[in-house]
Design an enzyme around this catalytic site. Structure first.
Site, PDB file in Angstrom:
ATOM      1  CD  GLU A 103      -1.885   2.203   1.752  1.00 14.23           C
ATOM      2  OE1 GLU A 103      -1.520   3.156   1.034  1.00 14.23           O
ATOM      3  OE2 GLU A 103      -2.060   2.288   2.980  1.00 14.23           O
ATOM      4  CB  CYS A 140      -1.157   7.014   1.785  1.00 17.50           C
ATOM      5  SG  CYS A 140      -2.106   5.945   2.856  1.00 17.50           S
TER       6      CYS A 140
END
Ligand code: ADP
Length: 459
Positions: free
Chosen positions: A230, A264
């Protein structure tokens, strides 16, 4: 022995403590022990694993205040947001325990009078779990807990920006009677993560930058082992002309400036219809003005420091590059003079061109570049003009249009009119350079951590 120094970015980098950096020998030993433990940990079964992990969750719950304080000090995250992190991820620990059995139970695929066929989800073995600093407690829980629950043993490395959180997590795990080798931790910067990934491991679970993820992917390719990656994001937020300005501005503010812009999956590029951009910026300015920039320990603070000087320097370079190439500051709130450390004034930038770093790199800080569009087609093109594809958002009262645009955005999630995708029932992960694989979801995220074995037997 080399030390990793933990500093407080919101208090002029004052020293908070230190931990020993793991040596190559220690890393190898921990991986060896994790390998020795893996058969037992697999065979003990899911119920027993839940039973053994429950007291660890309970201790985290009892010590939420310590977790909050550590996040505030090591990361500079405002205390209200740090509290939410501590509480939220202790709850998510419970969710993982409550859902794992259903997710990985055996599944009969086919049977007739002669035979029965089933899928069995088995652990990979030793998982290297490598996490970043922006949710120091949260990312650790996401990486460690589901892996242990499905039966992987874990060697964990937290970011070098939050080693004291790493020590705290290790202390809590060691307070309980997990079989030796099931969970261990190594400490250090990227070189320690790299050494760990080269060891005899069976699976890599990683959250962090695309650069590191790419390097781990190459290591995994040599070993032919699976990864969950990720990585970064540069989420577009597409705003059409038919919106509720107040609601949109509040939502855009939160999705860009939470955790000082260091998330993020947050809005990183605002793509607004030309006819309403000025009104939208005016609303955003009002929201920005109403928020307090301050020390992270103050409960009224909404924006505090970045995590480290290196992140401050990077952000300054990105913004300077934009200003040099003609960007204009549309709004900026100044940082009070008594604050010393990795502080950057929250800024909204206009007159953006595609050659600017704020447009084509991930901006991990409180800066929002804004571009405009006239047609739906142009908006989609701008939204997809990035190597990333983690998340995205769309604002429009025209539901058909919003759904049409959502279907054409290349990203792992699309939020329409401020609706958050954040529930563990939804899988999370990215398209393009934002990632490989998915976390969470009722079954998908757990199964991503497992081998799939088919057993076919005659009756
Ligand atoms: P960030 O810029 O957010 O710190 P990184 O990808 O550099 O993102 O770091 C995320 C995690 O990956 C940290 O724990 C870091 O120490 C680790 N790391 C960095 N480089 C490597 C590498 N080459 N191999 C393995 N882990 C690494």
């Amino acid at each position: 022995m080399s030390k990793l120094i933990s500093t407080n970015p919101a208090d002029n980098y004052s020293v908070l403590g230190e931990v020993n950096i793991s040596t190559s020998f220690e890393i190898s030993e921990k991986v060896k022990k994790a390998n020795k433990a893996k058969l037992l940990w697999k065979e003990i079964g899911t119920k027993k694993r839940i039973e053994l992990l429950k007291p660890i969750r309970d201790e985290f719950e009892k010590r939420e205040k310590e977790i909050t304080d550590l996040i505030v000090k090591e990361i500079g995250k405002p205390v209200t947001q740090s509290k939410n992190e501590a509480k939220g991820y202790v709850e998510e620990f419970r969710w993982f325990m409550d859902n794992v059995e259903f997710a990985i139970k055996d599944e009969v695929t086919y049977q007739d009078k002669n035979s029965i066929h089933k899928i069995v989800y088995e652990p990979f073995g030793v998982a290297a779990v490598i996490t970043p600093w922006n949710f120091p407690f949260g990312m650790a829980i996401w990486g460690i807990v589901p892996n242990l629950l499905v039966g992987n043993t874990v060697v964990f490395k937290i970011s070098e920006e939050c080693p004291l959180m790493g020590k705290f997590i290790e202390e809590v795990f060691l307070n309980h009677k997990l079989p030796p080798g099931v969970f261990s931790e190594v400490y250090g910067a990227g070189d320690v993560g790299k050494k760990l990934s080269k060891e005899n491991i069976n699976f890599i679970w990683f959250t962090g930058s695309t650069k590191t993820g790419r390097s781990l992917y190459k290591t995994a390719a040599d070993k032919i082992i699976k990864v969950i990656l990720e990585m970064g994001g540069s989420n577009p937020c597409v705003v059409f002309e038919d919106i509720d300005f107040k609601k949109a501005a509040e939502s855009i503010y939160n999705r860009r400036f939470q955790n000082c812009g260091q998330v993020c999956d947050s809005t990183k590029r605002l793509i607004a219809h030309k006819s309403i951009v000025n009104n939208l910026i005016e609303e955003l300015k009002k929201v920005l003005e109403s928020k307090q920039i301050g020390k992270p320990g103050d409960s009224k603070t909404n924006i505090s420091s970045l995590v480290a000087k290196r992140q401050l320097d990077l952000l300054k370079e990105q913004v300077d590059d934009a200003l040099k190439k003609g960007a204009k500051i549309l709004a900026q709130k100044s940082v009070p003079g008594d604050l010393k450390g990795a502080y950057f004034p929250p800024t909204i930038l206009g007159n953006i061109s595609k050659d600017m770093r704020v447009w084509n790199e991930e901006v991990f800080g409180p800066v929002l570049p804004v571009v405009t569009f006239k047609t739906e087609e142009e908006a989609i093109e701008l939204a997809n003009d990035t190597v990333y594809g983690l998340g995205s958002s769309v604002f429009s009262k025209d539901k058909n249009r919003a759904m049409r645009v959502a279907s054409r955005i290349e990203a792992g999630n699309v939020e329409i009119n401020g609706s958050s995708h954040w529930t563990l029932l939804n899988p999370f992960g990215g398209y393009k350079n934002s990632g490989i694989g998915r976390e969470h979801g009722k079954t998908l995220g757990f199964r991503e951590l497992c081998q799939v074995k088919v057993i076919s037997a005659s009756k």
